[in-house]
Every structure is written in C-alpha cells, then in structure tokens.
Design an enzyme around this catalytic site. Structure first.
Site, PDB file in Angstrom:
ATOM      1  N   ARG A 173       0.834  -1.210   0.000  1.00 55.26           N
ATOM      2  CA  ARG A 173       0.000   0.000   0.000  1.00 55.26           C
ATOM      3  C   ARG A 173       0.867   1.257   0.000  1.00 55.26           C
ATOM      4  O   ARG A 173       0.548   2.251  -0.651  1.00 55.26           O
ATOM      5  CB  ARG A 173      -0.945  -0.014   1.201  1.00 55.26           C
ATOM      6  CG  ARG A 173      -2.013   1.059   1.126  1.00 55.26           C
ATOM      7  CD  ARG A 173      -3.078   0.881   2.188  1.00 55.26           C
ATOM      8  NE  ARG A 173      -2.542   1.051   3.527  1.00 55.26           N
ATOM      9  CZ  ARG A 173      -3.232   0.796   4.647  1.00 55.26           C
ATOM     10  NH1 ARG A 173      -4.471   0.350   4.578  1.00 55.26           N
ATOM     11  NH2 ARG A 173      -2.682   0.986   5.828  1.00 55.26           N
ATOM     12  N   LYS A 275      -2.540   6.548   1.467  1.00 60.41           N
ATOM     13  CA  LYS A 275      -2.321   7.020   2.833  1.00 60.41           C
ATOM     14  C   LYS A 275      -1.353   8.205   2.788  1.00 60.41           C
ATOM     15  O   LYS A 275      -0.171   8.094   3.112  1.00 60.41           O
ATOM     16  CB  LYS A 275      -1.780   5.879   3.690  1.00 60.41           C
ATOM     17  CG  LYS A 275      -2.258   5.963   5.123  1.00 60.41           C
ATOM     18  CD  LYS A 275      -2.148   4.623   5.812  1.00 60.41           C
ATOM     19  CE  LYS A 275      -2.198   4.737   7.299  1.00 60.41           C
ATOM     20  NZ  LYS A 275      -3.377   5.399   7.849  1.00 60.41           N
ATOM     21  N   GLU A 311     -16.027   6.493   4.775  1.00 61.16           N
ATOM     22  CA  GLU A 311     -15.323   5.967   5.939  1.00 61.16           C
ATOM     23  C   GLU A 311     -15.209   7.080   6.975  1.00 61.16           C
ATOM     24  O   GLU A 311     -15.827   8.131   6.837  1.00 61.16           O
ATOM     25  CB  GLU A 311     -13.949   5.425   5.534  1.00 61.16           C
ATOM     26  CG  GLU A 311     -13.027   6.457   4.913  1.00 61.16           C
ATOM     27  CD  GLU A 311     -11.635   5.907   4.625  1.00 61.16           C
ATOM     28  OE1 GLU A 311     -11.160   5.028   5.375  1.00 61.16           O
ATOM     29  OE2 GLU A 311     -11.021   6.367   3.661  1.00 61.16           O
TER      30      GLU A 311
HETATM   31  N1  PLP Z   1      -9.099   4.470   6.751  1.00 57.76           N
HETATM   32  C1  PLP Z   1      -8.261   5.468   7.065  1.00 57.76           C
HETATM   33  C2  PLP Z   1      -8.586   6.831   6.573  1.00 57.76           C
HETATM   34  C3  PLP Z   1      -7.124   5.207   7.841  1.00 57.76           C
HETATM   35  O1  PLP Z   1      -6.288   6.195   8.168  1.00 57.76           O
HETATM   36  C4  PLP Z   1      -6.876   3.893   8.292  1.00 57.76           C
HETATM   37  C5  PLP Z   1      -5.698   3.590   9.070  1.00 57.76           C
HETATM   38  O2  PLP Z   1      -4.716   3.147   8.609  1.00 57.76           O
HETATM   39  C6  PLP Z   1      -7.776   2.885   7.940  1.00 57.76           C
HETATM   40  C7  PLP Z   1      -8.877   3.212   7.162  1.00 57.76           C
HETATM   41  C8  PLP Z   1      -7.558   1.489   8.374  1.00 57.76           C
HETATM   42  O3  PLP Z   1      -6.564   0.872   7.604  1.00 57.76           O
HETATM   43  P1  PLP Z   1      -5.728  -0.331   8.181  1.00 57.76           P
HETATM   44  O4  PLP Z   1      -6.711  -1.363   8.592  1.00 57.76           O
HETATM   45  O5  PLP Z   1      -4.895  -0.777   7.047  1.00 57.76           O
HETATM   46  O6  PLP Z   1      -4.958   0.207   9.308  1.00 57.76           O
HETATM   47  C1  COI Z   2      -3.855   3.533  11.568  1.00 61.17           C
HETATM   48  O1  COI Z   2      -4.850   2.939  11.979  1.00 61.17           O
HETATM   49  O2  COI Z   2      -2.749   2.990  11.475  1.00 61.17           O
HETATM   50  C2  COI Z   2      -3.920   4.914  11.158  1.00 61.17           C
HETATM   51  O3  COI Z   2      -3.035   5.352  10.511  1.00 61.17           O
HETATM   52  C3  COI Z   2      -5.053   5.714  11.551  1.00 61.17           C
HETATM   53  C4  COI Z   2      -4.636   6.995  12.173  1.00 61.17           C
HETATM   54  C5  COI Z   2      -5.848   7.817  12.305  1.00 61.17           C
HETATM   55  C6  COI Z   2      -3.947   6.782  13.482  1.00 61.17           C
END
Ligand code: PLP
Ligand code: COI
Length: 432
Positions: A173, A275, A311
């Site tokens: 990612r 991200k 989201e």
């Molecule tokens: N959506 C957003 C906007 C995020 O910042 C995060 C955090 O990483 C997620 C979703 C969840 O992603 P993940 O499950 O890969 O941490």
């Molecule tokens: C994560 O879950 O790793 C994120 O980056 C989310 C952030 C809002 C702390």
C-alpha cells in the site's frame, strides 16, 4: 506501584498447597530473555486475576521461579514467591510504562530506521537513536505536503513470540501511495526488513501479552530537498519509528457516538485511496469540530452525491445486517484498510458469515443491526449511535457493549493477532 490488595492476593494464593509441576518443562523453553519472562508473567497475572484457575497458574508461578534460577536473570535464588512477584512487577514497569493504561499517543523509543533516496537510488539504511529530522526549509514535504505513511502493529502472542500483522500489505500500500504522489516506492522487501529491524531494536517496548497495549509502527516517507515550483522532490527520506499504544478511542471497546460530517474527506479520482498526509491535514478541522460537539469521529459521505457511506477520518466501516451478514462500503475513494480486508476473510472463512463489499447508501444505515469502525489503530471499535444533523440512528446493539456478531469478529481477529487462534498462512511476520 504494587498495591496492598494485590500483595495480599499473592500471599493467599501461594500459601495454598498441592501443586503439579507438569507444565513447568513445557514452558521453560519459551524463556530466552528477561523480556520473555516478564511478558509470560504478565500473561499469567492477567489470567490469574480473571480466570481463577488456581492450580494451573500455581504451576506457572513455580515455572517462573525456576526459570528465574535457570536463566540466572537475577542473583535471587530462593526468595518467597510473592517477593519474586514484586520483583517481576517492578521489572514490568522497567520502562516506566503502565502498559494497561496507555492511550494512543507518542512515546519516544530507542531506535528508528532511516534510509535516504538521492541520485535515483535508496541508500542502505541504518538504525539511529536520533529522533529528530533536519531538512531544508524549502523541503517538498514542508511546501507541498509530499508525504505518505503507514501504520501497523507488533504484538506479543500468547506463547511469548513477537509478531507483526501483515506488514507485506502495508509495504504494497505504501508503494501505491508513493506512485500516486510521484515518489519513488521504497522496495517492498526492504520495507518489511526495516519493520523487523525497528521492532527488534525496540523489543523491550513491545507491550506484554494480555496488557491491552501493542507496539504501533509508523513508516513514513517525505520529499526532503528544496522544491519551490510545484513539482515532485528529487530526494526523499524513508523512516520507521514505533511507539507503544493503548486503545485509539477512550474507553476501549465501549461503543462510540459519531456524526455525519458536512465536510468531504476525499474527492472522486482524488487521493482518498492512498495514505497521504494531506488526507489527514484536511480532516483536522472536521475532527476538531466533531470533538467540540462531543462526537468521537466523523462519518464521511461520498463527495459527489453525499448519499453513500465512505469511511471515517482514520478507519473503514463495517456493518452487520439483522440477519447476520457483514457489509462493508466499497468505494474508490476510501483507504483499502488491511484490517477490513482481514475481517472480511475471517468473517467468511472462520465464522461462516456471508460477506458483501458493495456501495452502502446512507439511507440504509438505519436498518443495520451493528456498526463498527475498523483499522490498525481502531482495531474494531463499535459505533452505538450516528448523529445525522440532530437525528439519531441508534443501533439495536446499543451503547453498552459490542454487538454479538462484531464481538465474534473482534475475538477471532484479535485471537489471530495474539496467537490464540491459528493465523492464515503468511499473516504473522515473526520477529522473535
Ligand atoms: N481508513 C483510514 C482513513 C485510515 O487512516 C486507516 C488507518 O490506517 C484505515 C482506514 C484502516 O486501515 P488499516 O486497517 O490498514 O490500518
Ligand atoms: C492507523 O490505523 O494505522 C492509522 O493510521 C489511523 C490513524 C488515524 C492513526
């Protein structure tokens, strides 16, 4: 930091008799270091106070005493068990961290990984103790926000290993994020290696099993050379640091209340699916506003029609229908959450649930039985209520605890992460 109640509990506990040492040898091989000893101790303290299966845990404490001698961790030989516990308690706090009461904040740890990109190539990368970054006043990141990041966690498993959850997906990612912002992707195999090195170098900061805390790992990358015309930087820095964290939302697994935001998080064909720091900068006003109004997070709708669920600022949504199906919003402008993708797999393959990833219209949200947020930081945080401009959507699961299906998913996912349930092939990268 050891309270009198706890001490008297131990004294009572150890003054009972009739022990079988059969588990002693079974656990002995797990001990390699003081950190292991502490983490195993913590695990059993947790069970001890919650399960009251005395005989079993009594064995374990015998094992701890013996292990203490075997590993020569300390010169103490035949101290009374409860004294040993006091010593262990002290060691548990050796980093001055009260693991069970951590919030989601930054605690500086010992080492971090740094690699620089210059003249078209990444250098070899090093671990450093320097927690600061020095760059040009005109660096691309400072002027035009050319920066991306990732987030994942390391866990101490039930049997004392230290693992990271699916770092290969974060590597992929991050490479996608890099390409979208015209940055040179950090090679994916080197990304995973950098994670391993950073966790290894800060191993004492990995919270013990059962403490409720984890080690949050933050890789990030930014344009570091001067850029004044709007264009990509030509030099970059990639870094990884880690910090022990507790729950992202205060109250842990208690349901939260969120609001439908009047702001948009991501444009169609924009950067919502990567991200990038810029997505979070533009969410700050919305989150501050939501917090001021007493809400824990924002539900963002699709910017084009404002009819579909996207989201929140830092997590994807999961919904459970009244007939027990898992539904997750599909959109090109949300972050492809690794937690959400893992939940979909777990729901289907471990729990036999029907899983649908599809557009979710805001109008149908009121008909779901359960709602939750999922992400690395959020893990699975249940949503009890959604406030839509004063109109409340209250989920039948209520404000007291997680809904039953969400709970099953939560237990299975965290069970996999903490080694209580067998993980699918390749999900856990073992550090130690
Ligand atoms: N959506 C957003 C906007 C995020 O910042 C995060 C955090 O990483 C997620 C979703 C969840 O992603 P993940 O499950 O890969 O941490
Ligand atoms: C994560 O879950 O790793 C994120 O980056 C989310 C952030 C809002 C702390």
């Amino acid at each position: 930091t050891v309270d009198a109640e706890r001490i008297s509990f131990y004294i009572q506990f150890f003054s009972a008799d009739g022990c079988d040492l059969s588990l002693f040898y079974h656990f002995l091989h797990l001990i390699h270091s003081q950190a292991d000893l502490i983490s195993i101790y913590y695990k059993f303290y947790h069970y001890l106070t919650s399960n009251a299966n005395y005989l079993f845990y009594k064995n374990v404490f015998f094992y701890l005493t013996s292990a203490y001698e075997v590993t020569k961790i300390d010169s103490i030989k035949k101290c009374q068990l409860w004294q040993l516990i006091l010593i262990l308690e002290e060691k548990l706090m050796a980093k001055d961290i009260d693991w069970s009461n951590l919030g989601f904040g930054y605690i500086q740890t010992e080492k971090r990984y740094v690699s620089n990109f210059k003249d078209g190539a990444w250098d070899d990368g090093v671990l450093t103790e320097d927690a600061t970054v020095t760059i040009s006043e005109c660096a691309g990141v400072l002027q035009y926000a050319q920066t991306i990041f990732e987030g994942m966690k390391a866990y101490t498993t039930e049997d004392g290993k230290i693992v990271v959850f699916r770092p290969d997906l974060n590597a992929a990612r991050m490479a996608d994020s890099a390409r979208r912002l015209e940055m040179p992707p950090f090679p994916e195999d080197r990304f995973v290696d950098a994670i391993v090195k950073t966790v290894e170098a800060n191993i004492d900061y990995v919270p013990p099993y059962g403490s409720g805390a984890t080690l949050y790992i933050r890789p990030y990358m930014f344009g570091s050379n001067p850029v004044i015309g709007v264009k990509p930087a030509s030099e970059y820095q990639f870094r990884v640091f880690c910090t022990p964290v507790g729950p992202y939302f205060k109250g842990g697994a208690k349901p939260i209340v969120i609001k439908v935001s009047d702001f948009d998080r991501a444009a169609p064909h924009g950067t919502g699916h990567i991200k990038a720091g810029l997505n979070y900068a533009m969410s700050l006003h919305a989150i501050v506003t939501a917090h001021e109004e007493g809400f824990a997070e924002n539900m963002y709708l699709d910017a084009a029609t404002r009819t579909k669920v996207e989201e929140t600022g830092g997590a994807n949504f999961i919904f459970i229908t009244k007939d027990g199906k898992l539904v997750t919003p599909k959109s090109n402008s949300i972050l492809p959450s690794i937690t959400r993708r893992s939940i979909e797999y777990v729901a289907k393959e471990y729990l036999g649930l029907e899983v649908e990833e599809r557009e979710v219209f805001f109008d149908e949200v009121k008909d779901f039985a359960e709602c939750g947020l999922c992400g690395t930081a959020a893990v699975i945080s249940p949503v009890g209520k959604i406030n839509d401009h004063g109109k409340e959507i209250c989920f039948p699961a209520g404000m007291e605890e997680m809904g039953p299906v969400t709970k099953k998913i939560y237990d299975t996912l965290t069970g996999i992460q903490m080694g209580r349930i067998e993980a699918p092939e390749g999900w856990l990268k073992v550090i130690k």
